[in-house]
Design a protein around this motif. Structure first.
Motif, mmCIF file in Angstrom:
data_model
loop_
_atom_site.group_PDB
_atom_site.id
_atom_site.type_symbol
_atom_site.label_atom_id
_atom_site.label_comp_id
_atom_site.label_asym_id
_atom_site.label_seq_id
_atom_site.Cartn_x
_atom_site.Cartn_y
_atom_site.Cartn_z
ATOM 1 N N TYR A 176 -72.047 12.202 -105.294
ATOM 2 C CA TYR A 176 -73.391 12.726 -105.056
ATOM 3 C C TYR A 176 -73.610 13.262 -103.642
ATOM 4 O O TYR A 176 -74.600 13.971 -103.406
ATOM 5 N N PHE A 177 -72.723 12.930 -102.711
ATOM 6 C CA PHE A 177 -72.930 13.340 -101.332
ATOM 7 C C PHE A 177 -71.658 13.943 -100.749
ATOM 8 O O PHE A 177 -70.548 13.535 -101.102
ATOM 9 N N SER A 178 -71.835 14.898 -99.845
ATOM 10 C CA SER A 178 -70.697 15.520 -99.175
ATOM 11 C C SER A 178 -70.083 14.535 -98.183
ATOM 12 O O SER A 178 -70.672 13.494 -97.862
ATOM 13 N N ASP A 179 -68.896 14.889 -97.663
ATOM 14 C CA ASP A 179 -68.246 14.033 -96.666
ATOM 15 C C ASP A 179 -69.146 13.860 -95.447
ATOM 16 O O ASP A 179 -69.257 12.757 -94.900
ATOM 17 N N GLU A 180 -69.782 14.956 -95.015
ATOM 18 C CA GLU A 180 -70.657 14.890 -93.850
ATOM 19 C C GLU A 180 -71.861 13.988 -94.127
ATOM 20 O O GLU A 180 -72.267 13.195 -93.260
ATOM 21 N N GLU A 181 -72.424 14.093 -95.318
ATOM 22 C CA GLU A 181 -73.561 13.257 -95.677
ATOM 23 C C GLU A 181 -73.154 11.791 -95.784
ATOM 24 O O GLU A 181 -73.880 10.896 -95.341
ATOM 25 N N ASN A 182 -72.000 11.539 -96.368
ATOM 26 C CA ASN A 182 -71.518 10.162 -96.473
ATOM 27 C C ASN A 182 -71.355 9.535 -95.098
ATOM 28 O O ASN A 182 -71.705 8.364 -94.893
ATOM 29 N N GLN A 183 -70.835 10.314 -94.160
ATOM 30 C CA GLN A 183 -70.651 9.783 -92.811
ATOM 31 C C GLN A 183 -71.996 9.514 -92.160
ATOM 32 O O GLN A 183 -72.199 8.477 -91.508
ATOM 33 N N ALA A 184 -72.947 10.428 -92.349
ATOM 34 C CA ALA A 184 -74.259 10.279 -91.711
ATOM 35 C C ALA A 184 -75.064 9.126 -92.301
ATOM 36 O O ALA A 184 -75.716 8.371 -91.576
ATOM 37 N N PHE A 185 -75.006 8.984 -93.634
ATOM 38 C CA PHE A 185 -75.904 8.043 -94.305
ATOM 39 C C PHE A 185 -75.308 6.656 -94.523
ATOM 40 O O PHE A 185 -76.046 5.674 -94.554
ATOM 41 N N PHE A 186 -73.993 6.568 -94.693
ATOM 42 C CA PHE A 186 -73.418 5.309 -95.169
ATOM 43 C C PHE A 186 -72.371 4.694 -94.250
ATOM 44 O O PHE A 186 -71.785 3.668 -94.606
ATOM 45 N N SER A 187 -72.128 5.293 -93.105
ATOM 46 C CA SER A 187 -71.095 4.733 -92.226
ATOM 47 C C SER A 187 -71.451 3.319 -91.790
ATOM 48 O O SER A 187 -70.595 2.428 -91.738
ATOM 49 N N SER A 188 -72.735 3.094 -91.494
ATOM 50 C CA SER A 188 -73.165 1.750 -91.092
ATOM 51 C C SER A 188 -73.030 0.775 -92.255
ATOM 52 O O SER A 188 -72.582 -0.366 -92.078
ATOM 53 N N ASP A 189 -73.413 1.219 -93.465
ATOM 54 C CA ASP A 189 -73.272 0.368 -94.651
ATOM 55 C C ASP A 189 -71.815 -0.006 -94.882
ATOM 56 O O ASP A 189 -71.504 -1.154 -95.219
ATOM 57 N N ARG A 190 -70.932 0.975 -94.720
ATOM 58 C CA ARG A 190 -69.501 0.696 -94.941
ATOM 59 C C ARG A 190 -69.001 -0.356 -93.968
ATOM 60 O O ARG A 190 -68.223 -1.246 -94.335
ATOM 61 N N SER A 191 -69.444 -0.243 -92.718
ATOM 62 C CA SER A 191 -69.019 -1.217 -91.713
ATOM 63 C C SER A 191 -69.498 -2.622 -92.089
ATOM 64 O O SER A 191 -68.731 -3.590 -92.011
ATOM 65 N N GLN A 192 -70.746 -2.713 -92.540
ATOM 66 C CA GLN A 192 -71.275 -4.022 -92.929
ATOM 67 C C GLN A 192 -70.592 -4.547 -94.194
ATOM 68 O O GLN A 192 -70.330 -5.746 -94.310
ATOM 69 N N ASP A 193 -70.306 -3.642 -95.133
ATOM 70 C CA ASP A 193 -69.617 -4.054 -96.360
ATOM 71 C C ASP A 193 -68.221 -4.577 -96.053
ATOM 72 O O ASP A 193 -67.769 -5.572 -96.637
ATOM 73 N N GLN A 194 -67.530 -3.899 -95.148
ATOM 74 C CA GLN A 194 -66.188 -4.349 -94.782
ATOM 75 C C GLN A 194 -66.249 -5.700 -94.068
ATOM 76 O O GLN A 194 -65.357 -6.533 -94.231
#
Length: 334
Positions: A176-194
């Motif tokens: 649903y999201f481009s690579d740029e959008e994924n980085q902008a919107f979910f990078s913090s979530d990914r860090s917390q998930d990891q």
């Protein structure tokens, strides 16, 4: 000065923390669980409502009126921006704007929430940035609705099952999201998930309590400073909520719970939570009285037509126009 909205505050619940199912958009906590067919129909309705609003210009959108009570005095604080060519700037806070309004999902119908979002977007942006923000909202809704198809979670997941969930979530976001959008919107979530995944793996190593505390401290130290602050805030809010609920279950007075909150939060925030508690108690009492009388009417032997008329009269007598929309949104049987 308006209070800034904090998605993880105990006084509000972001869409991220809600059950990510199509049924939840329309059925609140008091409603029966919707069937898969009903969930699918409601998902179609959510998309249709959003599409209709997307076709309206700023001047055509009606004023959505005052915010629901839990959000009054709060602000998402998101200032949308366009670049020199009028293109929408990708900001991590963009999704927070959506979540701010969806945090009132159990307070008003989804149609009203979508109107608020579109009104906000149109008040801040011009074309082509406005069309891009509306497209992002469409894809965000589709993404949240698609999360209903992910395997059901577990209250106590294993590291392996959580890793599988993260892999599925990553694939869904890429859809649903481009690579740029994924980085902008979910990078913090990914860090917390990891971080959570590493914590689960740590719990499964069979370490002593002292070793586990040491390893956990090392994990937390590896987080960015902002996320460490968020974890501390969430931990404080979670502990406060748990302590408040434990006191309430033990029969503690409102004053005792207020004093507990005031010792952790400032007095103004503690008073606001106390008022919110009272408003919710009154609302639940009204809902329960309505549901009891509605059920009595359903068992009264009236014809279906007379029964429906009586229920509509019951709604009109007990609730104002705005509240009736809310009751009907909460009651999936109506």
């Amino acid at each position: 000065m308006p209070l800034r909205f904090r998605p993880l505050a105990i006084a509000s619940v972001s869409l991220t923390l809600l059950a990510a199912t199509a049924g939840y958009f329309f059925a609140g906590h008091a409603a029966p669980t919707a069937s898969p067919a009903n969930q699918s129909a409601k998902a179609v309705q959510v998309r249709s409502l959003n599409q209709q609003l997307s076709q309206h210009s700023s001047a055509q959108l009606p004023n959505p009126g005052a915010l629901p009570v839990p959000l009054q005095g709060a602000s998402h604080g998101v200032l949308l921006q366009a670049d020199g060519n009028g293109q929408l700037r990708l900001q991590p806070e963009l999704l927070q704007l959506f979540d701010f309004y969806f945090s009132a999902i159990d307070e008003e119908p989804v149609a009203q929430i979508l109107l608020r979002i579109h009104h906000d977007l149109a008040s801040q942006l011009h074309e082509p940035a406005l069309a891009q923000a509306r497209d992002l909202l469409k894809r965000y809704l589709d993404y949240r609705l698609a999360m209903a198809d992910l395997p059901a979670g577990n209250a106590s997941p294993s590291a392996e099952s959580f890793a599988q969930h993260l892999e599925a979530l990553t694939r869904l976001r890429a859809e649903y999201f481009s690579d740029e959008e994924n980085q902008a919107f979910f990078s913090s979530d990914r860090s917390q998930d990891q971080f959570m995944l590493a914590q689960l793996r740590l719990n499964e190593r069979g370490l002593s309590p002292e070793q586990q505390r040491h390893e956990l401290a090392l994990l937390e130290a590896s987080l960015p400073a902002e996320q460490r602050t968020v974890r501390q805030q969430v931990s404080r809010d979670g502990e406060l909520y748990a302590a408040s609920e434990a006191l309430r279950a033990a029969g503690a007075s409102d004053e005792t719970i207020y004093q507990l909150r005031a010792s952790t939060l400032d007095p103004q925030a503690a008073s606001a939570l106390q008022q919110l508690d009272e408003q919710r108690r009154q609302w639940q009492a009204r809902l329960q009285a309505y549901a009891a009388e509605r059920n009595r009417l359903r068992q009264s032997g009236l014809s279906p037509t007379d029964q429906q008329l009586a229920i509509e009269q019951l709604l009109a007598q007990g609730f104002d126009e705005r509240e009736r929309l809310r009751v009907m949104a909460l009651d999936a049987e109506l």
